[in-house]
Design a protein around this motif. Structure first.
Motif, PDB file in Angstrom:
ATOM      1  N   ILE A  67       0.843  -1.206   0.000  1.00 55.74           N
ATOM      2  CA  ILE A  67       0.000   0.000   0.000  1.00 55.74           C
ATOM      3  C   ILE A  67       0.873   1.250   0.000  1.00 55.74           C
ATOM      4  O   ILE A  67       0.621   2.207  -0.738  1.00 55.74           O
ATOM      5  CB  ILE A  67      -0.954  -0.009   1.210  1.00 55.74           C
ATOM      6  N   THR A  68       1.907   1.230   0.808  1.00 58.68           N
ATOM      7  CA  THR A  68       2.828   2.372   0.870  1.00 58.68           C
ATOM      8  C   THR A  68       3.493   2.619  -0.473  1.00 58.68           C
ATOM      9  O   THR A  68       3.591   3.772  -0.933  1.00 58.68           O
ATOM     10  CB  THR A  68       3.898   2.147   1.955  1.00 58.68           C
ATOM     11  N   GLU A  69       3.950   1.553  -1.117  1.00 60.03           N
ATOM     12  CA  GLU A  69       4.623   1.702  -2.420  1.00 60.03           C
ATOM     13  C   GLU A  69       3.661   2.204  -3.486  1.00 60.03           C
ATOM     14  O   GLU A  69       4.036   3.031  -4.326  1.00 60.03           O
ATOM     15  CB  GLU A  69       5.247   0.367  -2.838  1.00 60.03           C
ATOM     16  N   ASP A 105      -0.821   9.313  -7.990  1.00 60.76           N
ATOM     17  CA  ASP A 105      -1.447  10.492  -7.399  1.00 60.76           C
ATOM     18  C   ASP A 105      -2.933  10.317  -7.146  1.00 60.76           C
ATOM     19  O   ASP A 105      -3.526  11.083  -6.392  1.00 60.76           O
ATOM     20  CB  ASP A 105      -1.239  11.709  -8.306  1.00 60.76           C
ATOM     21  N   ILE A 106      -3.562   9.326  -7.800  1.00 64.29           N
ATOM     22  CA  ILE A 106      -4.982   9.067  -7.566  1.00 64.29           C
ATOM     23  C   ILE A 106      -5.144   8.298  -6.253  1.00 64.29           C
ATOM     24  O   ILE A 106      -4.179   7.723  -5.741  1.00 64.29           O
ATOM     25  CB  ILE A 106      -5.609   8.287  -8.740  1.00 64.29           C
ATOM     26  N   PRO A 107      -6.358   8.289  -5.666  1.00 63.24           N
ATOM     27  CA  PRO A 107      -6.550   7.656  -4.363  1.00 63.24           C
ATOM     28  C   PRO A 107      -6.291   6.151  -4.351  1.00 63.24           C
ATOM     29  O   PRO A 107      -6.601   5.443  -5.319  1.00 63.24           O
ATOM     30  CB  PRO A 107      -8.016   7.945  -4.043  1.00 63.24           C
ATOM     31  N   VAL A 108      -5.741   5.690  -3.236  1.00 65.70           N
ATOM     32  CA  VAL A 108      -5.601   4.264  -2.952  1.00 65.70           C
ATOM     33  C   VAL A 108      -6.718   3.908  -1.978  1.00 65.70           C
ATOM     34  O   VAL A 108      -6.810   4.485  -0.894  1.00 65.70           O
ATOM     35  CB  VAL A 108      -4.236   3.935  -2.334  1.00 65.70           C
ATOM     36  N   ILE A 109      -7.559   2.965  -2.375  1.00 65.02           N
ATOM     37  CA  ILE A 109      -8.728   2.593  -1.576  1.00 65.02           C
ATOM     38  C   ILE A 109      -8.527   1.174  -1.059  1.00 65.02           C
ATOM     39  O   ILE A 109      -8.418   0.227  -1.840  1.00 65.02           O
ATOM     40  CB  ILE A 109     -10.011   2.689  -2.422  1.00 65.02           C
ATOM     41  N   LYS A 115      -3.651   0.224   7.659  1.00 67.32           N
ATOM     42  CA  LYS A 115      -3.757   0.478   6.223  1.00 67.32           C
ATOM     43  C   LYS A 115      -3.843   1.978   5.932  1.00 67.32           C
ATOM     44  O   LYS A 115      -3.243   2.468   4.969  1.00 67.32           O
ATOM     45  CB  LYS A 115      -4.963  -0.260   5.646  1.00 67.32           C
ATOM     46  N   LEU A 116      -4.572   2.692   6.763  1.00 67.00           N
ATOM     47  CA  LEU A 116      -4.632   4.145   6.606  1.00 67.00           C
ATOM     48  C   LEU A 116      -3.262   4.768   6.845  1.00 67.00           C
ATOM     49  O   LEU A 116      -2.813   5.641   6.084  1.00 67.00           O
ATOM     50  CB  LEU A 116      -5.667   4.740   7.559  1.00 67.00           C
ATOM     51  N   LEU A 140     -11.357   4.000   2.669  1.00 65.16           N
ATOM     52  CA  LEU A 140     -11.649   2.600   2.932  1.00 65.16           C
ATOM     53  C   LEU A 140     -12.882   2.158   2.150  1.00 65.16           C
ATOM     54  O   LEU A 140     -13.813   2.933   1.935  1.00 65.16           O
ATOM     55  CB  LEU A 140     -11.887   2.378   4.429  1.00 65.16           C
ATOM     56  N   ASN A 141     -12.871   0.891   1.745  1.00 62.18           N
ATOM     57  CA  ASN A 141     -13.988   0.265   1.049  1.00 62.18           C
ATOM     58  C   ASN A 141     -14.449  -0.904   1.910  1.00 62.18           C
ATOM     59  O   ASN A 141     -13.814  -1.957   1.931  1.00 62.18           O
ATOM     60  CB  ASN A 141     -13.528  -0.219  -0.337  1.00 62.18           C
ATOM     61  N   VAL A 142     -15.530  -0.721   2.647  1.00 61.09           N
ATOM     62  CA  VAL A 142     -15.984  -1.730   3.599  1.00 61.09           C
ATOM     63  C   VAL A 142     -16.941  -2.696   2.908  1.00 61.09           C
ATOM     64  O   VAL A 142     -17.985  -2.282   2.383  1.00 61.09           O
ATOM     65  CB  VAL A 142     -16.659  -1.092   4.827  1.00 61.09           C
TER      66      VAL A 142
END
Length: 205
Positions: A102-104, A110-114, A127-128, A135-137
């Motif tokens: 996730i960090t990499e 530049d777009i969101p990582v969900i 994860k945050l 987050l996608n629950v």
């Protein structure tokens, strides 16, 4: 899309406020939907041809899955970069995705990582902290309860997307629990066509 979805506050991405996400990879459904966006996640290894086809067909923002289970590591990082180049509005990482990946991904695009959260055993705080932007629950029948748990812990600022279930009531419950946007699984093309064929047959009698 169910009307109840539009009671959500929405998530703002690249200048667009999005409340409804259509959960499908069926291009015919995508082309004939009134959803504000598409979330394309599937249980197979993500492939560029599938990703590109969905982006090409959709007339709304698309969020593309880049692995986390069967696919991870550098391949997921590379897929995330390719998704951004194709025009995706964000990338989805499945629940098993390691925090280092996730960090990499966060560093690369530049777009969101969900980050998908599938149960209360998922370490959503980690994860945050690793770089997930929202987050996608997706916790089945426990989704609304988990959304409330997360919202109580992380506060109002973290955007939460969540599955709303099949009814207006379950969608409203999920929104009231703290979800900003709702994913909705449409009927399949086969189910829709079965209804159409019933009408065709009645007309021919």
């Amino acid at each position: 899309m169910p009307d109840a979805i539009y009671k959500a506050s929405g998530v703002k991405i690249l200048g667009k406020r999005i409340k409804s996400l259509l959960f499908t990879t069926d291009v015919a459904i995508i082309k004939n939907s009134n959803a504000q966006s598409v979330i394309a996640v599937y249980p197979f290894t993500p492939q560029l041809t599938i990703m590109q086809s969905i982006v090409d067909v959709a007339s709304v923002p698309v969020f593309l899955g880049v692995g986390g289970g069967t696919t991870t590591g550098q391949r997921s990082v590379d897929l995330a970069f390719q998704a951004e180049q194709m025009g995706a509005y964000g990338v989805i990482v499945n629940a098993p995705m390691k925090k280092e990946v996730i960090t990499e991904i966060n560093k690369r695009i530049d777009i969101p990582v969900i980050a998908t959260i599938a149960s209360d055993k998922d370490d959503y705080i980690t994860k945050l902290n690793a770089g997930a932007d929202m987050l996608n629950v997706s916790a089945g029948a426990n989704t609304a309860a988990l959304v409330k748990q997360i919202r109580d812990e992380v506060g109002p600022m973290v955007p939460i997307i969540a599955t709303g279930g099949p009814t207006e009531e379950s969608i409203e419950e999920t929104i009231e629990a703290g979800a900003n946007a709702i994913t909705f699984t449409p009927p399949t093309s086969a189910e829709i066509f079965a209804e159409v064929m019933v009408n065709y047959r009645s007309l021919s009698n």
